[in-house]
Scaffold this motif. Structure first.
Motif, PDB file in Angstrom:
ATOM      1  N   LYS A  88      -0.706  15.995 -11.767  1.00  0.00           N
ATOM      2  CA  LYS A  88      -1.390  17.181 -11.281  1.00  0.00           C
ATOM      3  C   LYS A  88      -2.698  16.846 -10.582  1.00  0.00           C
ATOM      4  CE  LYS A  88       1.321  20.569 -12.229  1.00  0.00           C
ATOM      5  NZ  LYS A  88       1.871  21.368 -11.127  1.00  0.00           N
ATOM      6  N   GLU A  89      -3.081  15.563 -10.582  1.00  0.00           N
ATOM      7  CA  GLU A  89      -4.287  15.178  -9.877  1.00  0.00           C
ATOM      8  C   GLU A  89      -4.075  15.346  -8.376  1.00  0.00           C
ATOM      9  OE1 GLU A  89      -7.017  11.170  -9.171  1.00  0.00           O
ATOM     10  OE2 GLU A  89      -5.447  11.206 -10.706  1.00  0.00           O
ATOM     11  N   ALA A  90      -4.891  16.146  -7.718  1.00  0.00           N
ATOM     12  CA  ALA A  90      -4.704  16.468  -6.306  1.00  0.00           C
ATOM     13  C   ALA A  90      -6.034  16.470  -5.599  1.00  0.00           C
ATOM     14  CB  ALA A  90      -4.021  17.817  -6.151  1.00  0.00           C
ATOM     15  N   GLY A  91      -5.973  16.267  -4.279  1.00  0.00           N
ATOM     16  CA  GLY A  91      -7.171  16.281  -3.466  1.00  0.00           C
ATOM     17  C   GLY A  91      -7.530  17.679  -3.004  1.00  0.00           C
ATOM     18  N   THR A  92      -8.638  17.758  -2.270  1.00  0.00           N
ATOM     19  CA  THR A  92      -9.109  19.052  -1.783  1.00  0.00           C
ATOM     20  C   THR A  92      -8.573  19.375  -0.400  1.00  0.00           C
ATOM     21  OG1 THR A  92     -11.105  17.970  -0.968  1.00  0.00           O
ATOM     22  CG2 THR A  92     -11.189  18.953  -3.179  1.00  0.00           C
ATOM     23  N   ASP A  93      -8.370  18.370   0.427  1.00  0.00           N
ATOM     24  CA  ASP A  93      -7.797  18.592   1.754  1.00  0.00           C
ATOM     25  C   ASP A  93      -7.107  17.315   2.216  1.00  0.00           C
ATOM     26  OD1 ASP A  93      -9.685  16.819   3.165  1.00  0.00           O
ATOM     27  OD2 ASP A  93     -11.150  18.378   2.664  1.00  0.00           O
ATOM     28  N   ASN A  94      -6.381  17.436   3.339  1.00  0.00           N
ATOM     29  CA  ASN A  94      -5.583  16.328   3.858  1.00  0.00           C
ATOM     30  C   ASN A  94      -6.176  15.728   5.136  1.00  0.00           C
ATOM     31  OD1 ASN A  94      -3.696  16.841   1.802  1.00  0.00           O
ATOM     32  ND2 ASN A  94      -2.627  18.343   3.076  1.00  0.00           N
ATOM     33  N   ARG A  95      -7.439  15.979   5.400  1.00  0.00           N
ATOM     34  CA  ARG A  95      -8.003  15.521   6.673  1.00  0.00           C
ATOM     35  C   ARG A  95      -8.125  14.004   6.757  1.00  0.00           C
ATOM     36  NH1 ARG A  95     -13.301  19.204   7.159  1.00  0.00           N
ATOM     37  NH2 ARG A  95     -13.323  18.722   4.932  1.00  0.00           N
ATOM     38  N   ASN A  96      -8.355  13.366   5.626  1.00  0.00           N
ATOM     39  CA  ASN A  96      -8.579  11.919   5.648  1.00  0.00           C
ATOM     40  C   ASN A  96      -7.298  11.114   5.466  1.00  0.00           C
ATOM     41  OD1 ASN A  96     -11.361  12.364   5.930  1.00  0.00           O
ATOM     42  ND2 ASN A  96     -11.604  12.543   3.691  1.00  0.00           N
ATOM     43  N   ILE A  97      -6.162  11.800   5.350  1.00  0.00           N
ATOM     44  CA  ILE A  97      -4.890  11.109   5.163  1.00  0.00           C
ATOM     45  C   ILE A  97      -4.295  10.793   6.527  1.00  0.00           C
ATOM     46  CG2 ILE A  97      -2.558  11.284   4.228  1.00  0.00           C
ATOM     47  CD1 ILE A  97      -3.643  13.121   2.087  1.00  0.00           C
ATOM     48  N   VAL A  98      -3.971   9.528   6.739  1.00  0.00           N
ATOM     49  CA  VAL A  98      -3.399   9.071   8.007  1.00  0.00           C
ATOM     50  C   VAL A  98      -1.940   8.702   7.763  1.00  0.00           C
ATOM     51  CG1 VAL A  98      -3.547   7.404   9.884  1.00  0.00           C
ATOM     52  CG2 VAL A  98      -5.640   8.203   8.746  1.00  0.00           C
ATOM     53  N   ASP A 100       0.494   6.687   8.783  1.00  0.00           N
ATOM     54  CA  ASP A 100       0.787   5.481   9.558  1.00  0.00           C
ATOM     55  C   ASP A 100       2.050   4.783   9.081  1.00  0.00           C
ATOM     56  OD1 ASP A 100      -0.162   4.743   7.135  1.00  0.00           O
ATOM     57  OD2 ASP A 100      -1.776   3.433   7.868  1.00  0.00           O
ATOM     58  N   GLY A 101       2.750   5.363   8.097  1.00  0.00           N
ATOM     59  CA  GLY A 101       3.979   4.764   7.599  1.00  0.00           C
ATOM     60  C   GLY A 101       3.772   3.615   6.641  1.00  0.00           C
ATOM     61  N   LYS A 102       2.532   3.351   6.235  1.00  0.00           N
ATOM     62  CA  LYS A 102       2.247   2.234   5.342  1.00  0.00           C
ATOM     63  C   LYS A 102       1.845   2.675   3.948  1.00  0.00           C
ATOM     64  CE  LYS A 102       0.593  -0.559   9.225  1.00  0.00           C
ATOM     65  NZ  LYS A 102      -0.563  -1.311   9.787  1.00  0.00           N
ATOM     66  N   SER A 103       1.898   3.976   3.702  1.00  0.00           N
ATOM     67  CA  SER A 103       1.452   4.479   2.395  1.00  0.00           C
ATOM     68  C   SER A 103       2.488   4.257   1.307  1.00  0.00           C
ATOM     69  CB  SER A 103       1.126   5.971   2.495  1.00  0.00           C
ATOM     70  OG  SER A 103       2.269   6.698   2.917  1.00  0.00           O
ATOM     71  N   GLN A 104       3.744   4.057   1.677  1.00  0.00           N
ATOM     72  CA  GLN A 104       4.810   3.870   0.693  1.00  0.00           C
ATOM     73  C   GLN A 104       5.078   2.380   0.523  1.00  0.00           C
ATOM     74  OE1 GLN A 104       6.868   4.197  -2.176  1.00  0.00           O
ATOM     75  NE2 GLN A 104       6.609   6.275  -1.326  1.00  0.00           N
ATOM     76  N   LYS A 105       4.935   1.920  -0.739  1.00  0.00           N
ATOM     77  CA  LYS A 105       5.141   0.504  -1.037  1.00  0.00           C
ATOM     78  C   LYS A 105       6.613   0.131  -1.099  1.00  0.00           C
ATOM     79  CE  LYS A 105       0.847   0.249  -3.714  1.00  0.00           C
ATOM     80  NZ  LYS A 105       0.263  -0.033  -5.050  1.00  0.00           N
ATOM     81  N   LEU A 106       7.478   1.076  -1.501  1.00  0.00           N
ATOM     82  CA  LEU A 106       8.909   0.786  -1.590  1.00  0.00           C
ATOM     83  C   LEU A 106       9.524   0.786  -0.191  1.00  0.00           C
ATOM     84  CD1 LEU A 106      10.096   2.922  -4.654  1.00  0.00           C
ATOM     85  CD2 LEU A 106       9.661   0.474  -4.550  1.00  0.00           C
ATOM     86  N   THR A 107      10.314  -0.216   0.089  1.00  0.00           N
ATOM     87  CA  THR A 107      11.014  -0.299   1.364  1.00  0.00           C
ATOM     88  C   THR A 107      12.414   0.308   1.224  1.00  0.00           C
ATOM     89  OG1 THR A 107      11.897  -2.493   0.845  1.00  0.00           O
ATOM     90  CG2 THR A 107       9.732  -2.370   1.942  1.00  0.00           C
ATOM     91  N   GLN A 108      13.087   0.407   2.346  1.00  0.00           N
ATOM     92  CA  GLN A 108      14.447   0.949   2.324  1.00  0.00           C
ATOM     93  C   GLN A 108      15.385   0.037   1.536  1.00  0.00           C
ATOM     94  OE1 GLN A 108      15.643   3.823   3.380  1.00  0.00           O
ATOM     95  NE2 GLN A 108      13.606   4.497   4.070  1.00  0.00           N
ATOM     96  N   ASP A 109      15.141  -1.253   1.596  1.00  0.00           N
ATOM     97  CA  ASP A 109      15.981  -2.172   0.821  1.00  0.00           C
ATOM     98  C   ASP A 109      15.762  -1.969  -0.673  1.00  0.00           C
ATOM     99  OD1 ASP A 109      16.925  -3.215   3.180  1.00  0.00           O
ATOM    100  OD2 ASP A 109      15.424  -4.841   3.242  1.00  0.00           O
ATOM    101  N   ASP A 110      14.515  -1.709  -1.068  1.00  0.00           N
ATOM    102  CA  ASP A 110      14.244  -1.458  -2.484  1.00  0.00           C
ATOM    103  C   ASP A 110      14.940  -0.180  -2.959  1.00  0.00           C
ATOM    104  OD1 ASP A 110      12.659  -3.713  -2.452  1.00  0.00           O
ATOM    105  OD2 ASP A 110      10.805  -2.583  -2.046  1.00  0.00           O
ATOM    106  N   PHE A 135      -0.410   9.902  -2.304  1.00  0.00           N
ATOM    107  CA  PHE A 135       0.108  11.105  -2.949  1.00  0.00           C
ATOM    108  C   PHE A 135      -0.989  11.853  -3.699  1.00  0.00           C
ATOM    109  CE2 PHE A 135       2.084  13.320  -6.527  1.00  0.00           C
ATOM    110  CZ  PHE A 135       3.017  14.094  -5.861  1.00  0.00           C
ATOM    111  N   ARG A 136      -1.820  11.143  -4.451  1.00  0.00           N
ATOM    112  CA  ARG A 136      -2.838  11.816  -5.258  1.00  0.00           C
ATOM    113  C   ARG A 136      -3.993  12.364  -4.419  1.00  0.00           C
ATOM    114  NH1 ARG A 136      -0.332   8.289  -8.390  1.00  0.00           N
ATOM    115  NH2 ARG A 136       0.069   8.827 -10.579  1.00  0.00           N
ATOM    116  N   ASP A 137      -4.106  11.909  -3.178  1.00  0.00           N
ATOM    117  CA  ASP A 137      -5.140  12.450  -2.301  1.00  0.00           C
ATOM    118  C   ASP A 137      -4.702  13.728  -1.599  1.00  0.00           C
ATOM    119  OD1 ASP A 137      -6.716  10.275  -2.957  1.00  0.00           O
ATOM    120  OD2 ASP A 137      -5.989   9.059  -1.264  1.00  0.00           O
TER     121      ASP A 137
END
Length: 497
Positions: A88-98, A100-110, A135-137
Motif C-alpha cells: 500500500k506504500e504509494a507516491g504522491t504523483d507520477n511526474r518523476n517516473i520515467v 524508459d523500459g529499465k524499471s523491471q528487473k525480470l526479463t522475458q526469459d525469466d 512501483f512504490r513511487d
C-alpha cells in the motif's frame, strides 16, 4: 407434483438447471470479452490466446471462475485477497517516473522460465511487482492500473456464465457487429419493449441478425406463445439462437415461412403444391450433385467461427463410410445403404418442414398477429407494407435499420397509406461509465451509433374511411366557416360640432 414434468409446458422446472451439463451452451467471460461455446468432453477450446478443455466445468454452477493450469485443465479458483494488501506504500504523483523500459528487473526469459516451472499467474504478477523499481513511487491509482494490466496478461482467469440476451448481444456487437447489422444491445432492448414481447403473444419476425432477435424474443416469451419467422433464401439462419441453449419445448411454438411466398399468401394464390414443388426441386438438385452432406449458407459458415456449435454427425458418417469402403466385400452395399438412408431421412425432414410451413401459412392467414418485428439488411419499406396486413389492429410494430434514410422513406409511405398511428422514429444514445471509488466518470470511448427504430401501432383501415354523408357535411361546415363574412364595422355617430 409428479405430473409437472410430463405436462407439455415450455420449460418445466428441473433439478440442476443452475449447473453446467455436458452438451450445454455456455459463454466464456474474461474481463469484457465473451465467447459462446458448447461444453463437450475432450474438445479443445481457444479463447483469448489460451487453449483448454471444458471437461472440469461439468457439474459446477454457472458463474464459477476457473483458472487455466498446465495441460489445458480448468481448476476452480477461490476468492483471494488482492496482492496489493502489503504494497500500500504509494507516491504522491507520477511526474518523476520515467518510462524508459529499465524499471523491471525480470526479463522475458525469466518470465518464460517461471511459466515453464508451472508457477501460477498470481505469483508471476507478485514477482513483477517486487522487481519493479518504480512501483512504490506510483500513485495508488497507478498501482491498481499496473496490477490490472499485468493480471490481464499473465493470469488466465475464465468465468463460465449462462447465455442471455444481454450477454450474447454484447458479444456479437463487440466481435462481429456486421452479422447483426450493427444492432447495439440497448437498441435490441428497446425493440423488445416497443414490440410488447411477452408470453402468450403471436409474433411475426423478419430478421437477418443471425437469429439474435429471434432468440431474444424466445427468451422473453419463455416458450409460451407463437413466433412465425419469415426468412429469405433457402432457410433461416439461427446460429445465435442456438447459443441460448433453449430446451426442445421452446421450439414447438416456432414456425418458419419463406419470404418469397408472402405475396402469394396475400393474393390468395398460395397452395400446398407450391411448397412441395419447391422442396422437391431443392432435393433433386442435391441428389444430382451427389453430395451426402447438408448444404450450408455462407452466413452459417461464418457463424461457426463466432459460436462453436456442435459438430455435425455427417462428417462422422462420412469417415465411417471411408473406413468401410476400404474393405472390397462391403463397399457397394454399405455405400448404397447409407445413401438410401440419407435420402429417406432427407425426405422425412422435408415433409416435416412442409407441414410446419403449411401451419405457419394458416397462422398468417388468420391476420391476427399481436406484433411485428423487422430487423433485416433489406429495405424496410416493402417488407413492412406487406407484413402489416398480417397484424391485428391496435398492435405494435418495430422496424430496425442501421441507417436513418430508409426509415424516413418508410415513415412517409406509412403516413400516406394510413392504418397506423403513433409513428415514432428514434435513436438510442448510450455511454458507459466507469464506477470505481473516487474514479467514477464517463468512459472516454463510446459507441458512435446503434441504429434507428421506427415504431407505431396498427389501426383498422375501415374506421378511417368516413361516411360520404359525413364528409359532405364536414366539407359544408368548413366551407361555411371559410365563407363567413366578417363582422360589420360600427359607424361612429357624427358629432354636431
Amino acid at each position: 407434483m409428479e405430473g409437472s414434468g410430463e405436462q407439455p409446458g415450455p420449460q418445466p422446472p428441473q433439478h440442476g438447471d443452475h449447473r453446467i451439463g455436458d452438451g450445454d451452451f455456455v459463454v466464456l467471460k474474461r474481463e469484457d470479452v465473451f465467447k459462446a461455446v458448447q461444453v463437450q468432453r475432450r474438445k479443445k477450446v481457444t479463447f483469448e490466446k489460451q487453449w483448454f478443455y471444458l471437461d472440469n466445468v461439468i457439474g459446477h454452477s454457472y458463474g464459477t471462475t476457473f483458472e487455466v493450469t498446465s495441460g489445458g485443465s480448468l481448476q476452480p479458483t477461490k476468492k483471494k485477497k488482492e496482492p496489493t494488501s502489503e504494497t500500500k506504500e504509494a507516491g504522491t504523483d507520477n511526474r518523476n517516473i520515467v518510462d524508459d523500459g529499465k524499471s523491471q528487473k525480470l526479463t522475458q526469459d525469466d518470465i518464460k522460465a517461471l511459466k515453464d516451472k508451472g508457477i501460477k499467474g498470481e505469483e508471476i504478477v507478485q514477482q513483477l511487482i517486487e522487481n519493479s523499481t518504480t512501483f512504490r513511487d506510483k500513485t495508488e491509482f497507478a498501482q491498481d492500473k499496473y496490477i490490472k494490466k499485468k493480471k490481464k496478461k499473465y493470469e488466465a482467469i475464465i468465468t463460465v456464465v449462462k447465455p442471455s440476451t444481454r450477454i450474447l448481444s454484447i458479444m456479437y456487437y463487440a466481435r462481429e457487429p456486421g452479422k447483426i447489422n450493427h444492432m447495439r444491445y440497448d437498441t435490441l432492448a428497446q425493440m423488445l419493449t416497443l414490440g410488447n414481447i411477452r408470453a402468450g403473444n403471436k409474433m411475426i419476425v423478419m430478421e437477418t441478425c443471425a437469429g439474435l432477435v429471434l432468440g431474444a424474443m424466445m427468451e422473453r416469451m419463455g416458450g409460451f406463445g407463437t413466433i412465425i419467422q419469415l426468412y429469405p433464401g433457402g432457410g433461416p439462419v439461427r446460429a445465435a439462437t442456438a447459443c441460448f441453449g433453449f430446451p426442445k419445448s421452446f421450439f414447438s411454438g416456432l414456425y418458419e415461412f419463406p419470404l418469397n411466398k408472402v405475396d402469394s399468401l396475400l393474393n390468395g394464390t398460395f397452395s400446398a403444391e407450391m411448397l412441395s414443388s419447391e422442396l422437391k426441386d431443392s432435393a433433386s438438385v442435391e441428389e444430382s450433385n451427389g453430395t451426402l452432406e447438408e448444404k450450408q449458407t455462407p452466413e452459417e459458415e461464418n457463424e461457426d467461427s463466432m459460436a462453436e456449435a456442435p459438430e455435425s454427425t455427417h462428417p462422422k458418417e462420412q469417415e465411417t463410410m471411408e473406413i468401410v469402403s476400404q474393405d472390397p466385400e462391403y463397399k457397394d452395399p454399405k455405400e448404397r445403404g447409407s445413401k438410401k438412408d440419407y435420402i429417406q431421412e432427407k425426405q422425412r425432414r422435408q415433409e416435416e418442414q412442409r407441414k410446419r410451413q403449411l401451419e405457419a401459412a394458416a397462422l398468417l392467414s388468420e391476420r391476427n398477429a399481436d406484433g411485428l418485428i423487422v430487423a433485416s439488411r433489406f429495405h424496410p419499406t416493402p417488407l413492412l407494407l406487406s407484413l402489416l396486413d398480417f397484424v391485428a389492429p391496435s398492435r405494435p410494430f418495430v422496424v430496425y435499420c442501421q441507417y436513418k434514410e430508409p426509415l424516413l422513406e418508410c415513415y412517409t409511405k406509412l403516413r400516406e397509406r394510413g392504418g397506423v398511428i403513433n409513428l415514432r422514429l428514434s435513436e438510442t444514445w448510450l455511454r458507459n461509465y466507469q464506477i470505481l471509488p473516487d474514479r467514477s466518470h464517463p468512459k472516454l470511448l463510446m459507441s458512435g451509433g446503434g441504429g434507428y427504430l421506427l415504431s407505431g401501432f396498427t389501426v383498422t383501415m375501415d374506421n378511417l374511411k368516413a361516411d360520404s354523408g359525413l364528409k359532405s357535411n364536414s366539407s359544408t361546415l368548413e366551407l361555411c366557416k371559410t365563407e363567413e363574412p366578417a363582422a360589420k364595422k360600427q359607424k361612429c355617430p357624427e358629432s354636431d360640432s
